[in-house]
Design an enzyme around this catalytic site. Structure first.
Site, PDB file in Angstrom:
ATOM      1  N   CYS A  75      -4.736  -3.784 -14.035  1.00 39.04           N
ATOM      2  CA  CYS A  75      -4.892  -2.644 -13.125  1.00 39.04           C
ATOM      3  C   CYS A  75      -3.990  -2.784 -11.907  1.00 39.04           C
ATOM      4  O   CYS A  75      -4.039  -1.966 -10.999  1.00 39.04           O
ATOM      5  CB  CYS A  75      -6.337  -2.465 -12.701  1.00 39.04           C
ATOM      6  SG  CYS A  75      -6.936  -3.833 -11.711  1.00 39.04           S
TER       7      CYS A  75
ATOM      8  N   ARG B 149     -14.532  -1.049  -8.911  1.00 36.88           N
ATOM      9  CA  ARG B 149     -14.425  -2.355  -8.247  1.00 36.88           C
ATOM     10  C   ARG B 149     -15.288  -2.327  -6.998  1.00 36.88           C
ATOM     11  O   ARG B 149     -15.165  -1.409  -6.185  1.00 36.88           O
ATOM     12  CB  ARG B 149     -12.978  -2.631  -7.846  1.00 36.88           C
ATOM     13  CG  ARG B 149     -12.900  -3.874  -6.968  1.00 36.88           C
ATOM     14  CD  ARG B 149     -11.495  -4.259  -6.653  1.00 36.88           C
ATOM     15  NE  ARG B 149     -10.914  -3.402  -5.654  1.00 36.88           N
ATOM     16  CZ  ARG B 149      -9.616  -3.436  -5.339  1.00 36.88           C
ATOM     17  NH1 ARG B 149      -8.803  -4.248  -5.986  1.00 36.88           N
ATOM     18  NH2 ARG B 149      -9.146  -2.664  -4.408  1.00 36.88           N
TER      19      ARG B 149
ATOM     20  N   ASP C 205      -2.180  -8.929  -6.279  1.00 34.52           N
ATOM     21  CA  ASP C 205      -2.598 -10.140  -5.575  1.00 34.52           C
ATOM     22  C   ASP C 205      -2.245 -11.385  -6.381  1.00 34.52           C
ATOM     23  O   ASP C 205      -1.930 -12.427  -5.807  1.00 34.52           O
ATOM     24  CB  ASP C 205      -4.104 -10.097  -5.279  1.00 34.52           C
ATOM     25  CG  ASP C 205      -4.378  -9.313  -4.004  1.00 34.52           C
ATOM     26  OD1 ASP C 205      -3.662  -9.540  -3.013  1.00 34.52           O
ATOM     27  OD2 ASP C 205      -5.269  -8.460  -4.007  1.00 34.52           O
TER      28      ASP C 205
ATOM     29  N   HIS D 231       0.818  -1.215   0.000  1.00 33.32           N
ATOM     30  CA  HIS D 231       0.000   0.000   0.000  1.00 33.32           C
ATOM     31  C   HIS D 231       0.847   1.257   0.000  1.00 33.32           C
ATOM     32  O   HIS D 231       0.449   2.280  -0.544  1.00 33.32           O
ATOM     33  CB  HIS D 231      -0.994  -0.019   1.153  1.00 33.32           C
ATOM     34  CG  HIS D 231      -2.106  -0.943   0.863  1.00 33.32           C
ATOM     35  ND1 HIS D 231      -3.092  -0.640  -0.041  1.00 33.32           N
ATOM     36  CD2 HIS D 231      -2.331  -2.201   1.256  1.00 33.32           C
ATOM     37  CE1 HIS D 231      -3.896  -1.666  -0.166  1.00 33.32           C
ATOM     38  NE2 HIS D 231      -3.460  -2.635   0.612  1.00 33.32           N
TER      39      HIS D 231
HETATM   40  C1  PEP Z   1      -4.301  -6.079  -7.347  1.00 34.82           C
HETATM   41  O1  PEP Z   1      -4.374  -6.957  -6.493  1.00 34.82           O
HETATM   42  O2  PEP Z   1      -3.454  -6.083  -8.277  1.00 34.82           O
HETATM   43  C2  PEP Z   1      -5.220  -4.934  -7.312  1.00 34.82           C
HETATM   44  C3  PEP Z   1      -5.264  -4.072  -8.313  1.00 34.82           C
HETATM   45  O3  PEP Z   1      -5.979  -4.773  -6.202  1.00 34.82           O
HETATM   46  P1  PEP Z   1      -5.419  -4.204  -4.790  1.00 34.82           P
HETATM   47  O4  PEP Z   1      -4.020  -3.741  -5.008  1.00 34.82           O
HETATM   48  O5  PEP Z   1      -6.344  -3.111  -4.392  1.00 34.82           O
HETATM   49  O6  PEP Z   1      -5.532  -5.420  -3.930  1.00 34.82           O
HETATM   50 MG    MG Z   2      -6.125  -7.034  -5.206  1.00 32.85          MG
END
Ligand code: PEP
Ligand code: MG
Length: 556
Positions: free
Chosen positions: A486, A325, A439, A186
């Site tokens: 994304c 999302r 992820d 993050h």
């Molecule tokens: C990901 O997992 O690549 C994604 C875009 O979602 P987040 O980073 O919000 O988990």
């Molecule tokens: Mg994700």
């Protein structure tokens, strides 16, 4: 003397400024006795610290506004509770130091609250935060949480959680350095959203003294501690030259031979829209709606509040695409009212779509709010579910969208290897795929995205990850449907060319990365991107894949 440290660069640019540390837990003050004639002075110190912390909380509330302001004002009132202050005075009168008196008085109050029913027990964390702030001020150590500073600074933290950052003043943060975290943590995502340089996975960062001047290069991952004047000038002019070169390329994303790859922005709410527009985003490829839910972890925001936030984003992109999302709660983004508290391994538990299917009312409200928000707007609304594992998940989500009467395209994120492996089957239920490579890397390599020690495995250049991207893109092409990326992989300009070569149809990233990706993509043909993609997939490691793609793209 100048020294150089090296971590993983995750957000481009150069930041030069004084270090401020994100304060961590406050230690228990020692229980030493003071002579009776010092009691009055200690009581004065305690009262002064309480007043200063309360004033600071109110000031931060004014800055943050909205729900956060209410929370901070309530905390300021807690700090000034007359009963608590009287208890602190009593404890100092019988020999406690100011810090110990505060610590013990809050502990007694905490025990009372914790036993006083669910609502008050929920305030215990707020009370602990107030206590930590007062004790930190008395001990003269950094405040827990976001630094207290009126001057711009380079933030050093162990890692940053989404909740930590809600109160960060973006005008004061020049850049980030974190000890933990990988390219998809993050901290990295936030840095790109704010458009500030960042370096993660740098274990020694915590030891750089408060106030030391550092120069952070978010492209190379280098940190220069106490940089010389020459080094500063060199970095500043290189950064200015890079920016000038970037602004020379404008317009929609495309390869040099005109193969279009829409460049979209990742946003967390209306606050991120101006930067997205300024970067020339052609729409939004990922609206992370969970940021709307972080204000109050006990309940979902009202339908009205959601309509307002969604509409503000949708209105900003007339005729553009906005991919929203639905709520992705759990694991690194827990919400009290949705996330089970006792999961042994939350990343593998009830999170994302799974928790929404367990709480259909929350999903229904969100879809209804989206439907109302889009009413009468010329925007192309697309709605996708996080953490789709198989066709049954995709069908359950599409059914929920239809039941809510949503006029939009429904899609599935590919974040679990099973979804990439069976992408064609999932595409029988939904109209598009969006690869969440953050992820997807975490689950492919069994490597927690928040743990700096496994950052190597989080590297989106890993050939195994590229294979899963290729599988998904091929499935979408076979079904004549779209497949975007994304995850943070899309924000690496060279990797963006490789993803294009793998057949990905759009790229979505933090706004600050868009000019870099646009400029790099515009230098290469689709055939070159395809050759770079094959070379990267033929490699045996992320580093080899990067070098192989670089060789193809620079040699032609
Ligand atoms: C990901 O997992 O690549 C994604 C875009 O979602 P987040 O980073 O919000 O988990
Ligand atoms: Mg994700």
């Amino acid at each position: 003397m100048e020294t150089t440290l090296r971590g993983v660069g995750v957000s481009h640019g150069v930041a030069i400024g004084e270090v401020r540390h994100m304060g961590t837990a406050v230690l228990e003050p020692p229980a030493k006795q003071i002579p009776a004639d010092e009691a009055e002075r200690e009581q004065g110190r305690a009262r002064q610290a309480v007043e200063a912390v309360a004033a600071d909380l109110v000031a931060r509330g004014n800055l943050a506004g909205g729900e956060a302001q209410h929370v901070l004002e309530a905390q300021a009132m807690m700090a000034q509770d007359p009963e608590l202050i009287a208890d602190v005075d009593r404890r100092i009168a019988v020999g406690s130091t100011a810090e110990r008196g505060v610590y013990d008085a809050f502990a007694a109050y905490r025990a009372l609250l914790a036993n006083a029913g669910e609502y008050l027990a929920g305030r215990v964390a707020d009370l602990d935060d107030v206590r930590n702030r007062i004790v930190a001020r008395l001990l003269g150590v950094p405040m827990p949480g976001v630094p207290d500073s009126d001057e711009p600074y380079v933030l050093i933290a162990r890692d940053l959680a989404p909740a930590d950052t809600a109160l960060l003043d973006p005008t004061l943060v020049l850049g980030f350095v974190t000890e933990e975290g990988g390219p998809t943590s993050h901290s990295a995502i936030l840095a790109r959203a704010l458009g500030v340089p960042a370096v993660v996975a740098l274990p020694g960062a915590g030891e750089i003294a408060e106030g030391t001047v550092v120069a952070v290069d978010g492209s190379t991952g280098e940190i220069f501690v106490e940089p010389s004047q020459e080094k500063r000038a060199e970095m500043e002019s290189a950064s200015a030259a890079r920016k000038a070169a970037l602004s020379a390329v404008t317009g929609p994303g495309a390869t040099s031979d005109g193969h279009k790859v829409p460049l979209l922005a990742n946003v967390g709410g209306p606050g991120d829209v101006p930067a997205a527009l300024e970067a020339g985003a052609e729409g939004v490829g990922l609206f992370r709606t969970e940021f709307l839910f972080l204000d109050d972890s006990k309940q979902a925001p009202s339908e009205e509040k959601q309509v307002e936030a969604y509409r503000a984003v949708l209105e900003a992109f007339p005729e553009g695409r906005v991919v929203v999302r639905v709520l992705d709660a759990g694991a690194d983004k827990p919400l009290e009212f949705l996330t089970p508290a006792d999961e042994p391994n939350p990343a593998l538990g009830v999170r994302g779509l799974r928790s929404l299917l367990d709480h259909p009312d929350v999903l229904r409200t969100q879809l209804t709010a989206l439907s109302r928000a889009a009413e009468g707007l010329p925007v192309y609304l697309e709605v996708m579910a996080p953490m789709v594992a198989d066709r049954a998940d995709a069908k359950a989500f599409a059914d929920a969208c239809r039941e809510a009467g949503l006029q939009a395209k429904f899609g599935a994120m590919v974040e679990i290897p099973s979804a990439a492996l069976r992408a064609r089957s999932i595409l029988q239920e939904v109209e598009f795929l969006s690869l969440g490579t953050n992820d997807l890397a975490q689950y492919t390599f069994a490597a927690d995205r928040q743990v700096g020690a496994v950052a190597r495995l989080q590297d989106p250049w890993q050939p195994a990850l590229l294979d899963l991207v290729a599988l998904s893109a091929e499935a979408a092409r076979a079904e004549s449907k779209s497949c975007g990326v994304c995850g943070e992989a899309a924000s690496d300009p060279l990797l963006a060319c490789v993803l294009t070569g793998l057949g990905v149809t759009s790229l979505s990233m933090g706004a600050a990365s868009i000019p870099y990706v646009r400029a790099t993509l515009a230098k290469h043909t689709l055939a070159q991107c395809e050759r770079a993609a094959s070379a990267a997939r033929a490699a045996d490691s992320a580093d080899e894949a990067r070098l192989a793609a670089q060789a193809v793209l620079s040699g032609e």
